[in-house]
Design an enzyme around this catalytic site. Sequence first.
Site, short mmCIF file in Angstrom:
data_model
loop_
_atom_site.label_atom_id
_atom_site.label_comp_id
_atom_site.label_asym_id
_atom_site.label_seq_id
_atom_site.Cartn_x
_atom_site.Cartn_y
_atom_site.Cartn_z
N THR A 55 0.89 -1.19 0.00
CA THR A 55 0.00 0.00 0.00
C THR A 55 0.92 1.23 0.00
OG1 THR A 55 -0.03 -0.14 2.41
CG2 THR A 55 -1.92 -1.07 1.23
N LEU A 57 5.74 -5.40 12.52
CA LEU A 57 7.06 -5.99 12.29
C LEU A 57 8.07 -4.91 11.96
CD1 LEU A 57 5.95 -8.93 9.94
CD2 LEU A 57 6.08 -8.94 12.45
N ARG A 58 9.27 -5.02 12.55
CA ARG A 58 10.36 -4.10 12.20
C ARG A 58 11.33 -4.84 11.29
NH1 ARG A 58 12.35 -3.39 18.11
NH2 ARG A 58 11.55 -5.53 18.04
N ASN A 68 2.70 4.18 14.20
CA ASN A 68 3.83 4.65 13.38
C ASN A 68 4.00 6.16 13.47
OD1 ASN A 68 4.65 2.15 12.65
ND2 ASN A 68 4.04 2.29 10.50
N ALA A 95 19.14 9.57 18.65
CA ALA A 95 19.30 10.59 17.60
C ALA A 95 20.10 9.99 16.45
CB ALA A 95 20.02 11.80 18.16
N GLY A 152 14.28 6.42 8.21
CA GLY A 152 14.07 5.97 6.84
C GLY A 152 13.08 4.82 6.87
N CYS A 204 7.89 2.54 5.86
CA CYS A 204 6.61 2.70 6.56
C CYS A 204 6.38 4.07 7.18
CB CYS A 204 6.51 1.61 7.63
SG CYS A 204 6.29 -0.01 6.87
C1 UDX Z 1 3.08 -4.06 2.78
C2 UDX Z 1 2.45 -2.67 2.72
O1 UDX Z 1 3.10 -1.92 1.68
C3 UDX Z 1 2.65 -1.91 3.99
O2 UDX Z 1 1.84 -0.74 3.98
C4 UDX Z 1 2.24 -2.72 5.16
O3 UDX Z 1 2.60 -2.02 6.34
C5 UDX Z 1 2.87 -4.09 5.12
O4 UDX Z 1 2.61 -4.76 3.88
P1 UDX Z 1 5.48 -4.81 2.15
O5 UDX Z 1 5.31 -6.21 2.56
O6 UDX Z 1 6.80 -4.16 2.30
O7 UDX Z 1 4.47 -3.86 2.91
O8 UDX Z 1 5.02 -4.72 0.62
P2 UDX Z 1 5.92 -5.18 -0.61
O9 UDX Z 1 7.31 -5.46 -0.19
O10 UDX Z 1 5.64 -4.19 -1.67
O11 UDX Z 1 5.29 -6.59 -1.02
C6 UDX Z 1 4.03 -6.69 -1.59
C7 UDX Z 1 4.02 -7.99 -2.40
O12 UDX Z 1 2.70 -8.22 -2.88
C8 UDX Z 1 4.94 -7.92 -3.62
O13 UDX Z 1 5.78 -9.05 -3.64
C9 UDX Z 1 3.97 -7.94 -4.81
O14 UDX Z 1 4.49 -8.64 -5.94
C10 UDX Z 1 2.77 -8.68 -4.23
N1 UDX Z 1 1.49 -8.41 -4.87
C11 UDX Z 1 1.09 -7.13 -5.11
C12 UDX Z 1 0.69 -9.49 -5.24
O15 UDX Z 1 1.05 -10.62 -5.04
N2 UDX Z 1 -0.52 -9.25 -5.83
C13 UDX Z 1 -0.95 -7.98 -6.09
O16 UDX Z 1 -2.04 -7.82 -6.66
C14 UDX Z 1 -0.12 -6.90 -5.73
C1 UDX Z 2 8.70 0.52 11.69
C2 UDX Z 2 7.95 0.26 13.00
O1 UDX Z 2 8.89 0.18 14.07
C3 UDX Z 2 7.17 -1.06 12.90
O2 UDX Z 2 6.43 -1.26 14.08
C4 UDX Z 2 6.23 -0.99 11.69
O3 UDX Z 2 5.53 -2.20 11.55
C5 UDX Z 2 7.00 -0.72 10.43
O4 UDX Z 2 7.78 0.51 10.57
P1 UDX Z 2 10.92 -0.27 10.57
O5 UDX Z 2 10.71 0.94 9.75
O6 UDX Z 2 11.19 -1.56 9.90
O7 UDX Z 2 9.63 -0.51 11.54
O8 UDX Z 2 12.20 -0.02 11.54
P2 UDX Z 2 12.41 0.83 12.87
O9 UDX Z 2 13.27 0.03 13.74
O10 UDX Z 2 11.14 1.33 13.39
O11 UDX Z 2 13.30 2.09 12.35
C6 UDX Z 2 12.71 3.02 11.50
C7 UDX Z 2 13.73 4.15 11.29
O12 UDX Z 2 13.89 4.90 12.50
C8 UDX Z 2 15.13 3.66 10.91
O13 UDX Z 2 15.68 4.55 9.96
C9 UDX Z 2 15.89 3.75 12.23
O14 UDX Z 2 17.28 3.93 12.04
C10 UDX Z 2 15.26 4.99 12.84
N1 UDX Z 2 15.38 5.06 14.29
C11 UDX Z 2 14.78 4.10 15.06
C12 UDX Z 2 16.06 6.13 14.87
O15 UDX Z 2 16.61 6.97 14.17
N2 UDX Z 2 16.13 6.21 16.23
C13 UDX Z 2 15.56 5.27 17.03
O16 UDX Z 2 15.67 5.38 18.26
C14 UDX Z 2 14.87 4.19 16.43
#
Ligand code: UDX
Ligand code: UDX
Length: 458
Positions: A88, A154-155, A212, A256, A261, A264
């Site tokens: 999404t 999930l992270r 988030n 900090a 990045g 999500c």
């Molecule tokens: C997804 C959502 O983007 C995110 O908002 C949510 O928090 C977690 O699920 P992610 O798993 O990272 O995150 O998505 P992505 O890595 O883009 O994988 C989606 C998969 O679905 C791709 O492998 C794509 O090929 C597949 N897909 C997409 C299908 O199988 N059928 C479809 O119609 C569209």
């Molecule tokens: C995040 C949410 O944590 C998770 O619950 C959601 O399902 C998906 O988005 P993710 O983005 O995979 O997970 O990693 P996260 O560990 O949250 O880090 C996100 C970003 O924040 C990274 O760039 C990380 O370096 C940064 N970060 C995290 C900081 O700069 N400082 C912190 O203390 C923690």
Amino acid sequence: MKKKITVIGTGYVGLVSAVGLAGIGHEVTAVDNNKTRIKDLKKGWVPFYEPGLKKKMKDALRAGRIHFTSESDLAVQSGEIIFIAVGTPSAAGGKADLSQINAVVDVIIENLESSKIIVIKSTVPPGTTDAIRERMSAELEYTDSDVVFCPEFLREGTAVHDFFHPDRIVIGSDSKQAARIVENVFYPAISRDIPVLNCSPVSAELIKYGSNVMLASRIAVINELAELSEAVGGDICQAAAGIGLDKRIGKDFLKAGPGFGGSCFGKDVAGIIKAGEYHGVNMQLVSTILTTNDSQKMRPARRLETELGSLKGRKVAVLGLAFKADTDDVRGSAAFDVIDYLIENGAQVKAHDPEAEYRFIIEYKKKGYSCCEKKEDALSKADALIILTDWEEYKELEPEKLSQMMRGNTIVDSRNILDHELFSQYGFTCMGTGRRTVSSSVKNRGRNDLLNAAIVSV
Ligand code: UDX
Ligand code: UDX
């Protein structure tokens, strides 16, 4: 009780969820319309770096508890419970793009031959689950199919652990029976001590977005405080420790760095702002999270430029391209902003990342930088070093060896992972995020001055 579960989407969330459910003992069919990905998955190849996932997936394949297919119609027909975990992403302007979700709902409606439970895992704006349920009731003869929103938290880098050890299970459903069936899917692997929150689908959607947004805001705030800390000569690490001792705030997520990045936080903050606009709510405070965060990504490069006086002709080593450690995902990584700035200001960049190099090279098309197989190659004869990702191997950098490898003595440690006092004893000037610059000891101080003279004379 074991169930036949279909998971549609084998991305960062879908694949981890499918493998996790198979690990619990369910019979899982994982579907993806990317046929190449399915071919790779059948061979046991995981399409991205996620610690522990490959072994768990191979165990599930060996046990015959997971099957991969692109035949979404058959998968919908065979599953008792259907998880939707497709992408999404942000559409133009930040609105959540639900085209993948809608395409999957089309397939479900076309192939539903009996009442099922549809579980949405992908992050969708508030109101989406109810809208999908209304559409299915209108278009389906099996009107007692339920649609449940069960967000994932999930992270990346710890996703397998997070699947089996969630802080909570959130089940957004107006059907108590469906909610109970979905909750039981996670047992016995997931402890019954984990709190389960049953609520309406729209409240569950708010929980996902709200989590988030709250997490992203913490990072934006601590990074802004870090900028102030630098200006007043404070230490943000000490400040964060003291702030986090307030039980209402908590110690986690106050590190900090170069800005958050990932795929999500940026997407979901932008998505909730758009959802607010759609419903006539001006999320003005939430809107500042992204602008603040974006401005922070360039700071490591700007600090180096200020310290050196100029970046022109400098050889700069950049360690870390992934948006965080333990992933190969570069989406939203500060590396794009930092390397852009360095190149635009005349520096020569050598970059390294233990896992994310190949993804970065695909995404970053500009010339003027190179990626090195080993960090030592990036560091060799470098005038300065910028650390962007908190990989364990960068934490283990040794000052003496580093001083023999590098030509210059300036380190921008944007993740505050090094002992700056110790490195200063080996002639380094260290700049952290939110901390005072720790200058080198006198004996080696001249290295950069000599270097300056050398460059000026060229
Ligand atoms: C997804 C959502 O983007 C995110 O908002 C949510 O928090 C977690 O699920 P992610 O798993 O990272 O995150 O998505 P992505 O890595 O883009 O994988 C989606 C998969 O679905 C791709 O492998 C794509 O090929 C597949 N897909 C997409 C299908 O199988 N059928 C479809 O119609 C569209
Ligand atoms: C995040 C949410 O944590 C998770 O619950 C959601 O399902 C998906 O988005 P993710 O983005 O995979 O997970 O990693 P996260 O560990 O949250 O880090 C996100 C970003 O924040 C990274 O760039 C990380 O370096 C940064 N970060 C995290 C900081 O700069 N400082 C912190 O203390 C923690």
